[in-house]
Enzyme design. Structure first.
Site, PDB file in Angstrom:
ATOM      1  N   HIS A  71       0.848  -1.190   0.000  1.00 31.94           N
ATOM      2  CA  HIS A  71       0.000   0.000   0.000  1.00 31.94           C
ATOM      3  C   HIS A  71       0.880   1.236   0.000  1.00 31.94           C
ATOM      4  O   HIS A  71       2.106   1.128   0.115  1.00 31.94           O
ATOM      5  CB  HIS A  71      -0.912   0.030   1.240  1.00 31.94           C
ATOM      6  CG  HIS A  71      -0.170   0.196   2.538  1.00 31.94           C
ATOM      7  ND1 HIS A  71       0.246  -0.869   3.306  1.00 31.94           N
ATOM      8  CD2 HIS A  71       0.270   1.301   3.187  1.00 31.94           C
ATOM      9  CE1 HIS A  71       0.889  -0.422   4.379  1.00 31.94           C
ATOM     10  NE2 HIS A  71       0.933   0.898   4.332  1.00 31.94           N
ATOM     11  N   HIS A  75       4.781   7.258   2.764  1.00 29.70           N
ATOM     12  CA  HIS A  75       5.550   6.029   2.568  1.00 29.70           C
ATOM     13  C   HIS A  75       4.861   5.102   1.591  1.00 29.70           C
ATOM     14  O   HIS A  75       3.670   5.218   1.324  1.00 29.70           O
ATOM     15  CB  HIS A  75       5.762   5.300   3.903  1.00 29.70           C
ATOM     16  CG  HIS A  75       4.511   4.692   4.499  1.00 29.70           C
ATOM     17  ND1 HIS A  75       3.805   5.277   5.527  1.00 29.70           N
ATOM     18  CD2 HIS A  75       3.847   3.538   4.232  1.00 29.70           C
ATOM     19  CE1 HIS A  75       2.778   4.517   5.856  1.00 29.70           C
ATOM     20  NE2 HIS A  75       2.762   3.456   5.080  1.00 29.70           N
ATOM     21  N   HIS A 131       1.166  -1.190  14.752  1.00 29.87           N
ATOM     22  CA  HIS A 131       0.182  -0.132  14.563  1.00 29.87           C
ATOM     23  C   HIS A 131      -1.120  -0.536  15.249  1.00 29.87           C
ATOM     24  O   HIS A 131      -1.533  -1.699  15.164  1.00 29.87           O
ATOM     25  CB  HIS A 131      -0.163   0.038  13.076  1.00 29.87           C
ATOM     26  CG  HIS A 131       0.920   0.653  12.243  1.00 29.87           C
ATOM     27  ND1 HIS A 131       1.561   1.819  12.576  1.00 29.87           N
ATOM     28  CD2 HIS A 131       1.447   0.284  11.052  1.00 29.87           C
ATOM     29  CE1 HIS A 131       2.429   2.133  11.628  1.00 29.87           C
ATOM     30  NE2 HIS A 131       2.393   1.215  10.698  1.00 29.87           N
ATOM     31  N   HIS A 149      -5.879  -2.060   4.458  1.00 29.22           N
ATOM     32  CA  HIS A 149      -5.786  -0.881   3.586  1.00 29.22           C
ATOM     33  C   HIS A 149      -4.969  -1.149   2.343  1.00 29.22           C
ATOM     34  O   HIS A 149      -3.958  -1.844   2.358  1.00 29.22           O
ATOM     35  CB  HIS A 149      -5.273   0.365   4.325  1.00 29.22           C
ATOM     36  CG  HIS A 149      -3.866   0.283   4.857  1.00 29.22           C
ATOM     37  ND1 HIS A 149      -3.307  -0.856   5.348  1.00 29.22           N
ATOM     38  CD2 HIS A 149      -2.915   1.239   4.981  1.00 29.22           C
ATOM     39  CE1 HIS A 149      -2.065  -0.600   5.764  1.00 29.22           C
ATOM     40  NE2 HIS A 149      -1.804   0.660   5.544  1.00 29.22           N
ATOM     41  N   TYR A 184       9.483   1.697   9.858  1.00 28.18           N
ATOM     42  CA  TYR A 184       9.611   2.793   8.903  1.00 28.18           C
ATOM     43  C   TYR A 184      11.086   3.048   8.669  1.00 28.18           C
ATOM     44  O   TYR A 184      11.869   3.119   9.622  1.00 28.18           O
ATOM     45  CB  TYR A 184       8.962   4.074   9.433  1.00 28.18           C
ATOM     46  CG  TYR A 184       7.457   4.088   9.372  1.00 28.18           C
ATOM     47  CD1 TYR A 184       6.767   3.725   8.213  1.00 28.18           C
ATOM     48  CD2 TYR A 184       6.714   4.500  10.474  1.00 28.18           C
ATOM     49  CE1 TYR A 184       5.392   3.757   8.172  1.00 28.18           C
ATOM     50  CE2 TYR A 184       5.326   4.539  10.432  1.00 28.18           C
ATOM     51  CZ  TYR A 184       4.664   4.171   9.284  1.00 28.18           C
ATOM     52  OH  TYR A 184       3.302   4.211   9.231  1.00 28.18           O
ATOM     53  N   GLU A 204       8.072   1.293   4.227  1.00 33.32           N
ATOM     54  CA  GLU A 204       7.599   0.559   5.396  1.00 33.32           C
ATOM     55  C   GLU A 204       7.657  -0.926   5.083  1.00 33.32           C
ATOM     56  O   GLU A 204       7.468  -1.326   3.926  1.00 33.32           O
ATOM     57  CB  GLU A 204       6.146   0.942   5.726  1.00 33.32           C
ATOM     58  CG  GLU A 204       5.587   0.190   6.932  1.00 33.32           C
ATOM     59  CD  GLU A 204       4.113   0.516   7.254  1.00 33.32           C
ATOM     60  OE1 GLU A 204       3.351   0.837   6.318  1.00 33.32           O
ATOM     61  OE2 GLU A 204       3.747   0.442   8.436  1.00 33.32           O
TER      62      GLU A 204
END
Lengths: 317, 113
Positions: free
Chosen positions: A153, A223, A255, A209, A264, A274
């Site tokens: 993503h 990112h 997260h 996501h 990161y 990421e």
């Protein structure tokens, strides 16, 4: 089976300041392989577990950041439908001939309310995964680095200035929902009345996501993320980065939003990458979206400390 | 034998502080070793622009840096990104832009901004 006509993220085109250093990073650190190059000096790469020819395009430029992001749709007929729906929504669409994107069929090019350029295409040459489709081993032995599975993503920083009535997080999210059939999985709501949508996570697949938008003073790339299987892979990936002096922004942790396991870090031009591991949960359009409130937003971003880590909001390209 | 580069003294004019920096490390690495809070340690690749400085005095060698954050005219006037600057003499610098603002970062009103 796909839930909507947009199948998945297709590729991201990154601007890099030093091509040699960038190529070294995306191959020897992330474990991608170069699959092609074009007359303009752009380099095309894929991860071992991806079937399409490339998921990252590196372009030499004097500024870092993202040139465009592309998503793959199921068929050319659906591509045409999307062209009409994007226009009906009120956004201009450039219809590009096959080959405009290397090894791809026709594509659509348009600009999100935040100013980011997005493309859709239905066809890209397939090279297959590195392990094939007959009795495949679970992972390839001839890939270097952290052996990322696939581009997972991207998170785009979107101009947010409520006092001037600017909220391109909300405008992008509405567009992605109404014109491209993405659905909202999580959001951050802020402001005195908690009614300002400051960040959204949206999906077109079953992952939490496929794209995210976060409010920022100026639009840019926060990112792009690459998938790893599990927590232990994340640990080993961070080891490999440290051994190779990769600049890590945030060390391995979880997260709250999406439940992903993350690192990161930066490519040599300052574009944030990421590693994203774990499938979090099974996203579905009928699953009610999760809301994070302003007082808990850092718990959402970095679950263990609940505080901003690294330069999450201050550094992006 | 471990080769050590020459060490130079870098003075930050704004705060009257100084730090030592070896020839083979960039100014941001030297600055971060001061242990001072509020020094923005961003991408270390010349892309994000948070470590902008202006060199007032001295010689340095530079790596490629994003034109979005330091344009050609600024380069001529001594502006650079600390993460793309390697000292070649004692230096006197000033911190600018986000680098300077970061120390007095105001409270956010809308979560991320």
């Amino acid at each position: 089976m796909s839930i909507s006509g947009v199948l998945r993220i297709g590729h991201i085109n990154l601007r890099v300041l030093d091509m040699e250093a960038a190529l070294d990073h995306y191959t020897n650190i992330l474990g991608m392989k170069q699959t092609d190059a074009d007359d303009h000096g752009n380099i095309y790469l894929k991860c071992w577990d991806e079937v399409d020819k490339y998921s990252v395009i590196l372009s030499k430029a004097d500024k870092a950041g993202m040139d465009h992001i592309a998503y793959k749709v199921a068929s050319e007929a659906e591509l045409n439908t999307y062209a009409q729906r994007i226009r009906d929504y009120g956004i201009e669409v450039a219809e590009e001939a096959a080959g405009t994107l290397l090894s791809c069929g026709p594509s659509l090019r348009f600009t999100l309310p935040s100013g980011h350029v997005m493309r859709l295409y239905a066809e890209k040459e397939q090279l297959g995964t590195a392990v094939g489709t007959t009795n495949p081993p679970p992972w390839p032995t001839d890939y270097p680095g952290i052996k990322a599975h696939w581009l997972d993503h991207a998170l785009l920083m979107c101009e947010l200035n409520p006092e001037k009535g600017v909220n391109t997080v909300a405008r992008n999210s509405e567009f992605m929902r109404d014109a491209l059939d993405f659905f909202l999985t999580e959001q951050v709501m802020v402001g005195p009345d908690g009614d300002i949508q400051a960040a959204t996570w949206m999906a077109c697949t079953n992952t939490p996501h496929d794209i995210a938008f976060v409010g920022a003073p100026k639009s840019g790339l926060h990112h792009c993320a690459f998938f790893l299987d599990e927590w232990y892979d994340v640990l080993k990936a961070a080891d490999w980065m440290a051994m190779n002096n990769v600049k890590i922004d945030v060390t391995p942790q979880r997260h709250g939003i999406t439940r992903g396991y993350t690192i990161y870090f930066f490519d040599p031009s300052g574009n944030r990458n990421e590693t994203f591991a774990g499938l979090g949960y099974m996203a579905s359009p009928d699953r009610p979206p999760i809301t994070w409130t302003e007082d808990q937003l850092w718990r959402g971003i970095f679950y263990h400390t609940g505080e901003e880590a690294g330069e999450f909001t201050s550094v992006y390209t | 034998m471990l080769m050590r580069g020459r060490r130079w003294l870098v003075e930050i004019e704004d705060t009257d502080e100084s730090f030592r920096c070896e020839e083979n490390e960039h100014l941001l690495q030297g600055m971060l070793r001061m242990g001072k809070k509020g020094i923005p340690s961003g991408c270390h690749g010349g892309g994000c622009g948070v470590c902008k400085i202006r060199i007032l005095d001295g010689e340095a060698e530079f790596g490629v840096m994003s034109a979005e954050h330091v344009n050609g005219e600024e380069r001529e006037r001594g502006y650079a990104l600390a993460c793309r600057t390697w000292p070649r003499s004692d230096l006197r610098i000033r911190v600018v832009g986000k680098m300077a603002r970061n120390v007095l970062r105001p409270k956010r009103k809308y979560g991320f901004v």
